[in-house]
Design an enzyme around this catalytic site. Sequence first.
Site, PDB file in Angstrom:
ATOM      1  N   SER A  85       0.771  -1.239   0.000  1.00  0.00           N
ATOM      2  CA  SER A  85       0.000   0.000   0.000  1.00  0.00           C
ATOM      3  C   SER A  85       0.805   1.293   0.000  1.00  0.00           C
ATOM      4  O   SER A  85       0.218   2.373  -0.027  1.00  0.00           O
ATOM      5  CB  SER A  85      -0.925   0.001   1.224  1.00  0.00           C
ATOM      6  OG  SER A  85      -0.159   0.126   2.414  1.00  0.00           O
ATOM      7  N   THR A 100       1.334  -8.958  -5.499  1.00  0.00           N
ATOM      8  CA  THR A 100       0.255  -9.020  -4.497  1.00  0.00           C
ATOM      9  C   THR A 100      -1.031  -8.378  -5.015  1.00  0.00           C
ATOM     10  O   THR A 100      -2.107  -8.968  -4.942  1.00  0.00           O
ATOM     11  CB  THR A 100       0.700  -8.299  -3.198  1.00  0.00           C
ATOM     12  OG1 THR A 100       1.724  -9.081  -2.593  1.00  0.00           O
ATOM     13  CG2 THR A 100      -0.453  -8.149  -2.222  1.00  0.00           C
ATOM     14  N   THR A 125      -8.721   2.499  -4.411  1.00  0.00           N
ATOM     15  CA  THR A 125      -8.236   3.805  -3.932  1.00  0.00           C
ATOM     16  C   THR A 125      -8.536   4.905  -4.939  1.00  0.00           C
ATOM     17  O   THR A 125      -8.626   4.644  -6.152  1.00  0.00           O
ATOM     18  CB  THR A 125      -6.709   3.724  -3.687  1.00  0.00           C
ATOM     19  OG1 THR A 125      -6.205   5.044  -3.515  1.00  0.00           O
ATOM     20  CG2 THR A 125      -5.965   3.094  -4.853  1.00  0.00           C
ATOM     21  N   ASP A 126      -8.616   6.135  -4.452  1.00  0.00           N
ATOM     22  CA  ASP A 126      -8.805   7.276  -5.361  1.00  0.00           C
ATOM     23  C   ASP A 126      -7.598   7.480  -6.269  1.00  0.00           C
ATOM     24  O   ASP A 126      -7.688   8.173  -7.284  1.00  0.00           O
ATOM     25  CB  ASP A 126      -9.115   8.560  -4.566  1.00  0.00           C
ATOM     26  CG  ASP A 126      -8.029   8.969  -3.570  1.00  0.00           C
ATOM     27  OD1 ASP A 126      -7.026   8.247  -3.426  1.00  0.00           O
ATOM     28  OD2 ASP A 126      -8.214  10.028  -2.934  1.00  0.00           O
ATOM     29  N   GLU A 127      -6.453   6.864  -5.887  1.00  0.00           N
ATOM     30  CA  GLU A 127      -5.241   7.082  -6.692  1.00  0.00           C
ATOM     31  C   GLU A 127      -5.364   6.505  -8.099  1.00  0.00           C
ATOM     32  O   GLU A 127      -4.564   6.843  -8.974  1.00  0.00           O
ATOM     33  CB  GLU A 127      -4.015   6.486  -5.992  1.00  0.00           C
ATOM     34  CG  GLU A 127      -3.752   7.180  -4.692  1.00  0.00           C
ATOM     35  CD  GLU A 127      -2.344   7.008  -4.145  1.00  0.00           C
ATOM     36  OE1 GLU A 127      -1.435   6.633  -4.901  1.00  0.00           O
ATOM     37  OE2 GLU A 127      -2.164   7.265  -2.953  1.00  0.00           O
ATOM     38  N   TYR A 153       2.301   1.717  -7.632  1.00  0.00           N
ATOM     39  CA  TYR A 153       1.231   1.339  -6.697  1.00  0.00           C
ATOM     40  C   TYR A 153      -0.140   1.571  -7.333  1.00  0.00           C
ATOM     41  O   TYR A 153      -0.973   0.667  -7.389  1.00  0.00           O
ATOM     42  CB  TYR A 153       1.349   2.146  -5.396  1.00  0.00           C
ATOM     43  CG  TYR A 153       0.081   2.117  -4.560  1.00  0.00           C
ATOM     44  CD1 TYR A 153      -0.313   0.960  -3.897  1.00  0.00           C
ATOM     45  CD2 TYR A 153      -0.744   3.245  -4.455  1.00  0.00           C
ATOM     46  CE1 TYR A 153      -1.485   0.926  -3.151  1.00  0.00           C
ATOM     47  CE2 TYR A 153      -1.911   3.223  -3.713  1.00  0.00           C
ATOM     48  CZ  TYR A 153      -2.283   2.058  -3.064  1.00  0.00           C
ATOM     49  OH  TYR A 153      -3.450   2.019  -2.332  1.00  0.00           O
ATOM     50  N   ALA A 155      -0.950   2.014 -10.400  1.00  0.00           N
ATOM     51  CA  ALA A 155      -1.155   1.192 -11.598  1.00  0.00           C
ATOM     52  C   ALA A 155      -1.561  -0.227 -11.204  1.00  0.00           C
ATOM     53  O   ALA A 155      -2.426  -0.840 -11.843  1.00  0.00           O
ATOM     54  CB  ALA A 155       0.117   1.166 -12.441  1.00  0.00           C
ATOM     55  N   LYS A 157      -3.126  -1.089  -8.422  1.00  0.00           N
ATOM     56  CA  LYS A 157      -4.491  -1.056  -7.875  1.00  0.00           C
ATOM     57  C   LYS A 157      -5.502  -0.913  -9.018  1.00  0.00           C
ATOM     58  O   LYS A 157      -6.559  -1.547  -9.003  1.00  0.00           O
ATOM     59  CB  LYS A 157      -4.653   0.101  -6.880  1.00  0.00           C
ATOM     60  CG  LYS A 157      -3.894  -0.058  -5.584  1.00  0.00           C
ATOM     61  CD  LYS A 157      -4.359  -1.223  -4.739  1.00  0.00           C
ATOM     62  CE  LYS A 157      -5.725  -1.021  -4.122  1.00  0.00           C
ATOM     63  NZ  LYS A 157      -6.092  -2.146  -3.208  1.00  0.00           N
ATOM     64  N   LEU A 193       2.140   9.472   5.975  1.00  0.00           N
ATOM     65  CA  LEU A 193       2.378  10.853   6.400  1.00  0.00           C
ATOM     66  C   LEU A 193       2.022  11.137   7.865  1.00  0.00           C
ATOM     67  O   LEU A 193       2.878  11.602   8.632  1.00  0.00           O
ATOM     68  CB  LEU A 193       1.599  11.831   5.492  1.00  0.00           C
ATOM     69  CG  LEU A 193       1.777  13.300   5.886  1.00  0.00           C
ATOM     70  CD1 LEU A 193       3.149  13.826   5.506  1.00  0.00           C
ATOM     71  CD2 LEU A 193       0.694  14.178   5.267  1.00  0.00           C
TER      72      LEU A 193
END
Length: 339
Positions: A85, A100, A125-127, A153, A155, A157, A193
């Site tokens: 993640s 994974t 995820t919003d990403e 990451y 890509a 998801k 963060l």
Amino acid sequence: MKLLVTGAAGFIGANFVYYELEKHPDDVIVGLDALTYAGNLETLEAALKNPNFKFVKADITDRDAVDSVFEDEQFDIVVNFAAESHVDRSIEDPAIFLRTNILGTQVLLDAARKYKVPRYHQVSTDEVYGDLPLNRPDLLFTEQTPIHTSSPYSASKASSDLLVQAYQRTFGFPATISRCSNNYGPYQFPEKLIPLMIANCLADKPLPVYGEGLNVRDWLYVADHCKAIDLIIREGRVGEVYNIGGHNEMTNIDIVKLIISALDKSESLITYVTDRKGHDLRYAIDPTKITNELGWTPETMFADGIKITIDWYLNNRDWWGNIVSGEYTKYYEKMYGDR
Ligand code: NAD
Ligand code: TDX
């Protein structure tokens, strides 16, 4: 109901286990996790005392292990949180993210089909939508926003989302997908963060802010994410994608300053470091669909959620102290040493 929760020893998976055990005390939950660096069985200590919860250590890419869990248990719902993640790690070493997040998802989809599980939910995820410009506050991610990824990451998801949708279309597989904004709250691994800044502040260590700290994230308290997933798996429409977010956009530097002030530390700890490669500028979710269809709204205001979170880290130093003094020190040195 019997649920399989993968990634149950991670941040959101564990919070979801606790949310479900409380909200649906008659449901049975099997938590599955490979216990990677990010998984911590201590997080599930209280859940393990509940007779309706059981833990299985397994890797979602291990087809035999996954099949045998599905064979032993007749699941009504599978919720897949298991993933690599952390964006920074994906920039250092993408391979495990593909393994994974994509192949692991495929193994779960195949097992759910083989054992005729009536409902599968993919935690995304919003990403996957890429980023938004900083100077267009009117733009938000909707479920129609095209997939446009930036990091290995995101890509990975997005690939797993596409795979879930391919199984829906090709096999009539009964799945839903949720795409949530940045979460914060108890049990978040200190590489992210907010817990990283809390841990560093408490140790009077430099606070490494990427670039100018002006990137914007849309923060949601983890229990509100759990509540949304609970609604989707029980009342959501099969085949649909639901965005989850609480209209709470903040710049990174504002988050860092807020933590400094809450812990009564000095802003001189702030250290601007080299920016993240490909750093997404801004995320912002439009949650209209889940609000209109399922009546979801966030319950925890940021001012309250961040206080609960900081208090939790203050009161649970053992939990994260063990992490930041162990193997993690090597990661920290590699990532931040001469940044
Ligand atoms: P996390 O890294 O804290 O937890 C991930 C868990 O998955 C860990 O317990 C880890 O041991 C486990 N895991 C990793 N690889 C595995 C494998 N091969 N087999 C079995 N278990 C494995 O992550 P998180 O922040 O709790 O995120 C959970 C999910 O939510 C992820 O799918 C992530 O993409 C998604 N998500 C996270 C956020 C956020 O802000 N943290 C926001 C939106 C979506
Ligand atoms: O030391 C740091 N300094 C810094 O400035 C770290 C760790 C981060 N940052 C910045 C980068 C981001 O703009 O803070 C912001 C948040 O960073 P992360 O906590 O790494 O989260 P992000 O990259 O936004 O991704 C998170 O939200 C979406 C989760 O980690 C993902 O799993 C989720 O899908």
